[in-house]
Design a protein around this motif. Structure first.
Motif, PDB file in Angstrom:
ATOM      1  N   LYS A 346       1.049  -1.337   0.048  1.00  0.00           N
ATOM      2  CA  LYS A 346       0.000  -0.140  -0.067  1.00  0.00           C
ATOM      3  C   LYS A 346       0.891   1.386  -0.236  1.00  0.00           C
ATOM      4  CE  LYS A 346      -3.514   2.046   2.637  1.00  0.00           C
ATOM      5  NZ  LYS A 346      -4.327   2.009   4.055  1.00  0.00           N
ATOM      6  N   LEU A 347       0.308   2.024  -0.759  1.00  0.00           N
ATOM      7  CA  LEU A 347       1.128   3.591  -0.714  1.00  0.00           C
ATOM      8  C   LEU A 347       0.550   4.368   0.158  1.00  0.00           C
ATOM      9  CD1 LEU A 347       3.425   4.545  -2.648  1.00  0.00           C
ATOM     10  CD2 LEU A 347       1.673   6.033  -3.549  1.00  0.00           C
ATOM     11  N   ALA A 348       0.957   4.315   1.405  1.00  0.00           N
ATOM     12  CA  ALA A 348       0.697   4.797   2.552  1.00  0.00           C
ATOM     13  C   ALA A 348       1.927   5.186   3.526  1.00  0.00           C
ATOM     14  CB  ALA A 348      -0.563   4.084   3.318  1.00  0.00           C
ATOM     15  N   LYS A 349       1.828   6.428   4.271  1.00  0.00           N
ATOM     16  CA  LYS A 349       2.784   6.750   4.944  1.00  0.00           C
ATOM     17  C   LYS A 349       3.559   5.655   6.133  1.00  0.00           C
ATOM     18  CE  LYS A 349       1.994   9.307   8.575  1.00  0.00           C
ATOM     19  NZ  LYS A 349       1.691  10.645   9.442  1.00  0.00           N
ATOM     20  N   GLY A 350       2.511   4.954   6.772  1.00  0.00           N
ATOM     21  CA  GLY A 350       3.226   4.064   7.583  1.00  0.00           C
ATOM     22  C   GLY A 350       3.824   2.933   6.801  1.00  0.00           C
ATOM     23  N   ALA A 351       3.164   2.232   5.763  1.00  0.00           N
ATOM     24  CA  ALA A 351       3.813   1.329   5.137  1.00  0.00           C
ATOM     25  C   ALA A 351       4.986   1.594   4.502  1.00  0.00           C
ATOM     26  CB  ALA A 351       2.839   0.741   4.160  1.00  0.00           C
ATOM     27  N   VAL A 352       5.168   2.724   3.946  1.00  0.00           N
ATOM     28  CA  VAL A 352       6.265   3.134   3.243  1.00  0.00           C
ATOM     29  C   VAL A 352       7.383   3.612   4.079  1.00  0.00           C
ATOM     30  CG1 VAL A 352       7.283   5.087   1.553  1.00  0.00           C
ATOM     31  CG2 VAL A 352       5.203   4.103   0.930  1.00  0.00           C
ATOM     32  N   LEU A 353       7.209   4.082   5.242  1.00  0.00           N
ATOM     33  CA  LEU A 353       8.266   4.439   6.081  1.00  0.00           C
ATOM     34  C   LEU A 353       8.606   2.979   6.663  1.00  0.00           C
ATOM     35  CD1 LEU A 353       9.691   6.638   7.871  1.00  0.00           C
ATOM     36  CD2 LEU A 353       7.921   6.325   9.464  1.00  0.00           C
ATOM     37  N   LYS A 354       7.922   2.127   6.851  1.00  0.00           N
ATOM     38  CA  LYS A 354       8.533   0.685   7.412  1.00  0.00           C
ATOM     39  C   LYS A 354       9.343   0.085   6.601  1.00  0.00           C
ATOM     40  CE  LYS A 354       5.505  -1.937   9.237  1.00  0.00           C
ATOM     41  NZ  LYS A 354       5.838  -2.161  10.473  1.00  0.00           N
ATOM     42  N   ALA A 355       9.048   0.158   5.037  1.00  0.00           N
ATOM     43  CA  ALA A 355      10.145   0.015   4.254  1.00  0.00           C
ATOM     44  C   ALA A 355      11.276   0.509   4.045  1.00  0.00           C
ATOM     45  CB  ALA A 355       9.315  -0.072   2.730  1.00  0.00           C
ATOM     46  N   ILE A 356      11.160   1.806   4.223  1.00  0.00           N
ATOM     47  CA  ILE A 356      12.533   2.793   4.087  1.00  0.00           C
ATOM     48  C   ILE A 356      13.520   2.272   5.253  1.00  0.00           C
ATOM     49  CG2 ILE A 356      13.309   5.043   4.485  1.00  0.00           C
ATOM     50  CD1 ILE A 356      10.924   6.027   2.631  1.00  0.00           C
ATOM     51  N   CYS A 357      12.758   2.334   6.502  1.00  0.00           N
ATOM     52  CA  CYS A 357      13.449   1.861   7.796  1.00  0.00           C
ATOM     53  C   CYS A 357      13.989   0.448   7.566  1.00  0.00           C
ATOM     54  CB  CYS A 357      12.433   2.129   8.758  1.00  0.00           C
ATOM     55  SG  CYS A 357      11.884   3.873   9.291  1.00  0.00           S
ATOM     56  N   ALA A 358      13.510  -0.236   7.014  1.00  0.00           N
ATOM     57  CA  ALA A 358      14.130  -1.592   6.793  1.00  0.00           C
ATOM     58  C   ALA A 358      15.343  -1.631   5.850  1.00  0.00           C
ATOM     59  CB  ALA A 358      12.957  -2.422   5.917  1.00  0.00           C
ATOM     60  N   GLY A 359      15.649  -0.505   5.127  1.00  0.00           N
ATOM     61  CA  GLY A 359      16.789  -0.305   4.299  1.00  0.00           C
ATOM     62  C   GLY A 359      17.963   0.118   5.229  1.00  0.00           C
ATOM     63  N   PHE A 360      18.046   0.672   6.209  1.00  0.00           N
ATOM     64  CA  PHE A 360      19.151   1.003   7.224  1.00  0.00           C
ATOM     65  C   PHE A 360      20.022  -0.183   7.480  1.00  0.00           C
ATOM     66  CE2 PHE A 360      16.338   4.689   7.437  1.00  0.00           C
ATOM     67  CZ  PHE A 360      17.243   5.859   7.097  1.00  0.00           C
ATOM     68  N   GLU A 361      21.137  -0.171   7.512  1.00  0.00           N
ATOM     69  CA  GLU A 361      21.872  -1.260   8.274  1.00  0.00           C
ATOM     70  C   GLU A 361      21.524  -1.171   9.563  1.00  0.00           C
ATOM     71  OE1 GLU A 361      26.753  -2.242   8.500  1.00  0.00           O
ATOM     72  OE2 GLU A 361      26.131  -0.076   8.249  1.00  0.00           O
ATOM     73  N   GLU A 362      21.532  -2.439  10.156  1.00  0.00           N
ATOM     74  CA  GLU A 362      21.170  -2.590  11.576  1.00  0.00           C
ATOM     75  C   GLU A 362      21.877  -1.656  12.829  1.00  0.00           C
ATOM     76  OE1 GLU A 362      20.215  -6.326  14.777  1.00  0.00           O
ATOM     77  OE2 GLU A 362      21.162  -6.811  12.661  1.00  0.00           O
ATOM     78  N   THR A 363      21.132  -1.258  13.525  1.00  0.00           N
ATOM     79  CA  THR A 363      21.520   0.031  14.490  1.00  0.00           C
ATOM     80  C   THR A 363      21.869   1.442  13.977  1.00  0.00           C
ATOM     81  OG1 THR A 363      24.164  -0.348  14.401  1.00  0.00           O
ATOM     82  CG2 THR A 363      22.696  -1.894  15.838  1.00  0.00           C
ATOM     83  N   THR A 364      21.706   1.501  12.767  1.00  0.00           N
ATOM     84  CA  THR A 364      21.643   2.906  12.282  1.00  0.00           C
ATOM     85  C   THR A 364      20.643   3.612  11.762  1.00  0.00           C
ATOM     86  OG1 THR A 364      21.913   2.163   9.954  1.00  0.00           O
ATOM     87  CG2 THR A 364      23.960   1.899  11.104  1.00  0.00           C
ATOM     88  N   GLU A 365      19.339   2.853  12.317  1.00  0.00           N
ATOM     89  CA  GLU A 365      18.259   3.722  12.106  1.00  0.00           C
ATOM     90  C   GLU A 365      17.898   4.974  12.581  1.00  0.00           C
ATOM     91  OE1 GLU A 365      18.555   0.441  13.623  1.00  0.00           O
ATOM     92  OE2 GLU A 365      17.379  -1.105  12.580  1.00  0.00           O
ATOM     93  N   PRO A 366      17.331   5.968  12.026  1.00  0.00           N
ATOM     94  CA  PRO A 366      17.144   7.177  12.731  1.00  0.00           C
ATOM     95  C   PRO A 366      15.994   7.106  13.655  1.00  0.00           C
ATOM     96  CG  PRO A 366      16.145   7.226  10.572  1.00  0.00           C
ATOM     97  CD  PRO A 366      16.933   6.028  10.490  1.00  0.00           C
ATOM     98  N   ALA A 367      15.881   7.856  14.571  1.00  0.00           N
ATOM     99  CA  ALA A 367      14.834   7.923  15.788  1.00  0.00           C
ATOM    100  C   ALA A 367      13.449   7.656  14.990  1.00  0.00           C
ATOM    101  CB  ALA A 367      15.007   9.207  16.538  1.00  0.00           C
ATOM    102  N   VAL A 368      13.257   8.339  14.007  1.00  0.00           N
ATOM    103  CA  VAL A 368      11.744   8.658  13.413  1.00  0.00           C
ATOM    104  C   VAL A 368      11.399   7.041  13.166  1.00  0.00           C
ATOM    105  CG1 VAL A 368      12.566   8.739  11.041  1.00  0.00           C
ATOM    106  CG2 VAL A 368      10.378   9.548  11.670  1.00  0.00           C
TER     107      VAL A 368
END
Length: 376
Positions: A346-368
């Motif tokens: 789904k093209l929705a804020k929560g779903a897309v943010l989850k996918a983007i956040c999954a793209g960070f190397e582990e332990t480097t995710e921003p606070a958001v």
């Protein structure tokens, strides 16, 4: 005509019964909310009635999305749809231009995946034989996560009168703007907007249709917004505004404020809608001035739409549409690509943010990504 499509997959691990344990592929659905960066375990249920999921659960074939909606309503946490023919996995998509369907599609909140017919038959046989069938769905590798910055791109469109998908896109741009700007200002992401264009065959470049839908003598085209050549806006109006939005991004990026693109597109959407006959340069210039952008630089970037020559900005966009590596050709709107992997769901804020956040190397995710709370 040739295009290379890439089906995004996730891993499905069958943990019981022992005789069919193993790892299998499944194709992520283009709706609902895949659990990017996570996994889900559960027991597989195959109902005795309504086995195609085309009716509510309280024999006809129906859209994939309707099956998933009906099963969600019955209480499922995820849905596996077995293909009815033996073929390579495909992506389950949403019905085109169906406004009634859009209402239930927007409310699908569980993940879904397509499995091959033979594997589906194996699961059905095991369940019918009384076995407890347990699976683990894994999306942890669906988005590559090589480092502490995520690159993502959105293939979008300035046309606000093209039906259900455009309505969903405009809503997403408005809702996601805050999250996008937080990530960009913090240096956590590198975002790039893109716009699809088509070309008119040279033999027809002087035809009425090409002249109304294209700029630069048929090199860059968009469909007529109202599908009516005799009234309203023309396809070339959309191409020109798309080009302006690309140049807004380029000029904003040169001043180290790429996030201003989000302000421009959302402000333009509000101030300059087609239905109010304000989708034009004059209205765009008002938005540009309000954001403090250099209008002369934007005009220079756009070039001459009446020139019989290539436009370097749009030519670069056409080249970017061609898939490379693990990414397929971009042929539909909207398309979101995260770390060079096409997003599904789904093209929705929560779903897309989850996918983007999954793209960070582990332990480097921003606070958001770690807060889990609402973003304003």
């Amino acid at each position: 005509c040739y295009a290379r499509f890439v089906v995004e997959k996730n891993s499905l691990r069958l943990t019981s019964p022992e005789k069919i344990k193993g790892t299998y592929d499944s194709a992520i659905g283009n709706f609902g909310i895949p659990q990017y960066g996570g996994s889900m375990a559960g027991a597989v249920v195959y109902p005795k009635e309504n086995q195609k999921g085309c009716k509510s659960f309280d024999d006809f074939d129906c859209f994939f999305a309707l099956k998933v909606w009906n099963v969600q309503q019955a209480g499922a946490s995820a849905v596996l749809v077995a293909d009815d023919i033996q073929e390579a996995l495909i992506t389950m998509d949403t019905p085109e231009e169906d406004r009634l369907a859009a209402k239930y599609i927007e409310n699908i909140t569980i993940p879904s995946a397509l499995i091959e017919k033979n594997f589906g038959e194996t699961l059905k046989k095991a369940i019918s034989g009384g076995d407890m069938v347990n699976v683990n769905l894994d999306w942890r590798e669906s988005v590559p996560h090589p480092d502490d910055r995520v690159e993502y791109e959105l293939w979008t469109n300035s046309n606000d009168e093209c039906g259900v998908k455009c309505d969903m896109l405009m809503e997403f741009l408005k809702d996601f703007k805050g999250a996008a700007q937080i990530l960009e200002k913090g240096g956590y992401t590198q975002f790039t907007p893109h716009y699809i264009t088509w070309y008119c065959p040279q033999a027809f470049s002087l035809s009425r249709q090409c002249k109304s839908q294209c700029i630069n003598y048929g090199r860059y085209c968009a469909p007529d917004p109202e599908q009516d050549f005799s009234s309203g806006y023309e396809g070339k109006d959309v191409v020109i505004e798309n080009l302006r939005q690309l140049c807004v991004f380029k000029v904003a990026n040169e001043t180290n404020k790429p996030w201003l693109w989000w302000d421009y597109v959302t402000d333009f959407q509000i101030r300059c809608p087609m239905k109010e006959k304000k989708y034009n340069k004059e209205c765009a210039d008002v938005v540009i001035r309000a954001l403090g952008l250099d209008g002369k630089k934007i005009e220079k970037c756009m070039g001459d739409p009446n020139a019989d020559e290539d436009n370097p900005v749009l030519k670069e966009e056409q080249e970017a549409q061609v898939g490379k590596g693990s990414r397929g050709d971009v042929t539909i709107l909207p398309t979101l690509v995260v770390n060079d992997r096409q997003y599904r769901g789904k093209l929705a804020k929560g779903a897309v943010l989850k996918a983007i956040c999954a793209g960070f190397e582990e332990t480097t995710e921003p606070a958001v990504c770690l807060s889990g709370g609402p973003i304003v």
